[in-house]
Design a protein around this motif. Structure first.
Motif, short mmCIF file in Angstrom:
data_model
loop_
_atom_site.label_atom_id
_atom_site.label_comp_id
_atom_site.label_asym_id
_atom_site.label_seq_id
_atom_site.Cartn_x
_atom_site.Cartn_y
_atom_site.Cartn_z
N PHE A 11 68.54 36.20 65.03
CA PHE A 11 69.70 36.02 65.89
C PHE A 11 70.59 37.24 65.82
CE2 PHE A 11 71.20 34.46 61.86
CZ PHE A 11 72.55 34.73 61.83
N GLY A 12 71.47 37.36 66.80
CA GLY A 12 72.36 38.50 66.88
C GLY A 12 73.80 38.06 67.03
N ALA A 13 74.67 39.05 67.13
CA ALA A 13 76.10 38.82 67.29
C ALA A 13 76.55 39.49 68.58
CB ALA A 13 76.86 39.42 66.10
N ASN A 14 77.52 38.87 69.25
CA ASN A 14 78.01 39.41 70.51
C ASN A 14 79.45 38.98 70.73
OD1 ASN A 14 78.07 40.62 73.02
ND2 ASN A 14 77.11 38.91 74.07
N GLU A 15 80.23 39.89 71.28
CA GLU A 15 81.59 39.58 71.69
C GLU A 15 82.01 40.62 72.71
OE1 GLU A 15 84.05 37.79 72.70
OE2 GLU A 15 84.16 36.78 70.76
N VAL A 16 82.98 40.30 73.52
CA VAL A 16 83.49 41.26 74.49
C VAL A 16 84.13 42.42 73.72
CG1 VAL A 16 85.10 41.62 76.41
CG2 VAL A 16 83.88 39.43 76.18
N THR A 17 83.63 43.61 73.95
CA THR A 17 84.02 44.79 73.17
C THR A 17 85.52 45.00 73.11
OG1 THR A 17 81.95 45.80 73.82
CG2 THR A 17 83.61 47.27 72.94
N ILE A 37 73.52 43.71 67.21
CA ILE A 37 74.77 43.52 67.93
C ILE A 37 74.45 43.71 69.40
CG2 ILE A 37 77.10 44.37 68.37
CD1 ILE A 37 77.12 45.43 65.49
N GLY A 38 74.66 42.67 70.18
CA GLY A 38 74.45 42.74 71.62
C GLY A 38 75.81 42.81 72.28
N GLU A 39 76.22 43.97 72.71
CA GLU A 39 77.55 44.10 73.27
C GLU A 39 77.50 44.25 74.78
OE1 GLU A 39 79.46 47.94 72.86
OE2 GLU A 39 77.89 48.46 71.43
N GLN A 40 78.51 43.73 75.41
CA GLN A 40 78.68 43.86 76.84
C GLN A 40 80.03 44.51 77.05
OE1 GLN A 40 78.26 39.73 77.47
NE2 GLN A 40 76.06 39.85 77.81
N LYS A 41 80.06 45.64 77.67
CA LYS A 41 81.27 46.46 77.71
C LYS A 41 82.37 45.93 78.61
CE LYS A 41 79.11 50.45 75.94
NZ LYS A 41 78.30 49.63 75.15
N PHE A 42 82.05 45.27 79.70
CA PHE A 42 83.07 44.74 80.61
C PHE A 42 84.12 45.78 80.95
CE2 PHE A 42 81.37 40.98 78.45
CZ PHE A 42 81.02 40.21 79.55
N GLY A 43 83.68 46.96 81.35
CA GLY A 43 84.61 48.00 81.75
C GLY A 43 85.13 48.87 80.61
N VAL A 44 84.66 48.66 79.40
CA VAL A 44 85.08 49.49 78.26
C VAL A 44 84.13 50.68 78.19
CG1 VAL A 44 85.42 49.57 75.76
CG2 VAL A 44 85.96 47.48 77.02
N GLU A 45 84.69 51.87 78.15
CA GLU A 45 83.88 53.09 78.08
C GLU A 45 83.12 53.17 76.76
OE1 GLU A 45 83.44 55.37 80.49
OE2 GLU A 45 84.72 54.21 81.83
N GLU A 50 87.70 50.98 71.22
CA GLU A 50 87.14 49.65 70.97
C GLU A 50 85.64 49.73 70.67
OE1 GLU A 50 88.83 50.54 73.68
OE2 GLU A 50 90.40 49.06 74.12
N SER A 51 84.94 50.59 71.40
CA SER A 51 83.51 50.78 71.16
C SER A 51 83.27 51.44 69.81
CB SER A 51 82.89 51.63 72.28
OG SER A 51 82.99 50.97 73.51
N GLN A 52 84.09 52.43 69.48
CA GLN A 52 83.95 53.13 68.21
C GLN A 52 84.10 52.18 67.02
OE1 GLN A 52 82.94 56.29 67.96
NE2 GLN A 52 82.89 56.43 70.19
N ILE A 53 84.96 51.19 67.16
CA ILE A 53 85.14 50.19 66.09
C ILE A 53 83.84 49.44 65.84
CG2 ILE A 53 86.27 47.98 65.56
CD1 ILE A 53 88.79 49.16 67.00
N LEU A 54 83.16 49.06 66.92
CA LEU A 54 81.89 48.34 66.76
C LEU A 54 80.79 49.25 66.25
CD1 LEU A 54 81.84 45.92 69.82
CD2 LEU A 54 82.74 45.58 67.51
N TYR A 55 80.80 50.52 66.65
CA TYR A 55 79.81 51.46 66.13
C TYR A 55 79.97 51.63 64.62
CZ TYR A 55 79.53 52.80 71.09
OH TYR A 55 79.41 52.79 72.46
N ALA A 56 81.22 51.70 64.16
CA ALA A 56 81.47 51.83 62.72
C ALA A 56 81.01 50.58 61.98
CB ALA A 56 82.95 52.09 62.47
N LEU A 57 81.25 49.42 62.57
CA LEU A 57 80.80 48.16 61.96
C LEU A 57 79.28 48.15 61.86
CD1 LEU A 57 81.32 45.25 60.98
CD2 LEU A 57 81.23 44.55 63.40
N ALA A 58 78.61 48.56 62.91
CA ALA A 58 77.14 48.62 62.89
C ALA A 58 76.66 49.57 61.80
CB ALA A 58 76.61 49.05 64.25
N ALA A 59 77.30 50.71 61.67
CA ALA A 59 76.90 51.68 60.65
C ALA A 59 77.10 51.12 59.24
CB ALA A 59 77.69 52.98 60.81
N GLU A 60 78.19 50.40 59.03
CA GLU A 60 78.44 49.78 57.72
C GLU A 60 77.33 48.79 57.38
OE1 GLU A 60 82.26 47.85 57.74
OE2 GLU A 60 83.22 49.65 58.56
N HIS A 61 76.98 47.95 58.33
CA HIS A 61 75.95 46.95 58.06
C HIS A 61 74.57 47.57 58.00
CE1 HIS A 61 77.89 43.03 57.85
NE2 HIS A 61 78.87 43.67 58.44
#
Length: 88
Positions: A11-17, A37-45, A50-61
């Motif tokens: 299973f994966g994790a997902n939330e509006v970025t 992590i399955g992300e959907q940007k909804f207009g977020v570059e 906000e995207s960089q925060i999730l990239y850092a989280l992915a790198a930590e895990h």
């Protein structure tokens, strides 16, 4: 299903970025064993803060899980058929 059949289901994790709670919500599921992590940007570059925060989280895990990575992957993904390349 993933808990009942851990070899065949993942299973994966997902939330509006762009949501303020996105990092906390995704981290919760990564801590429970989510492997993607399955992300959907909804207009977020892609390079937005906000995207960089999730990239850092992915790198930590990723650094926490790299020792068990091969144990989580089904053999068909570890050894793809000839002529097919795994994406990295």
């Amino acid at each position: 299903m993933a808990r009942q059949y851990p070899i065949g289901f993942f299973f994966g994790a997902n939330e509006v970025t762009g949501l303020p709670e996105a990092r906390v919500e995704i981290a919760k599921y990564l801590d429970l064993g989510a492997i993607i992590i399955g992300e959907q940007k909804f207009g977020v570059e892609c390079d937005a803060a906000e995207s960089q925060i999730l990239y850092a989280l992915a790198a930590e895990h990723r650094s926490l899980d790299q020792t068990t990575d091969r144990q989580l992957m089904p053999p068909s993904l570890l050894n793809p058929p000839r002529g097919h390349r795994r994406s990295s």
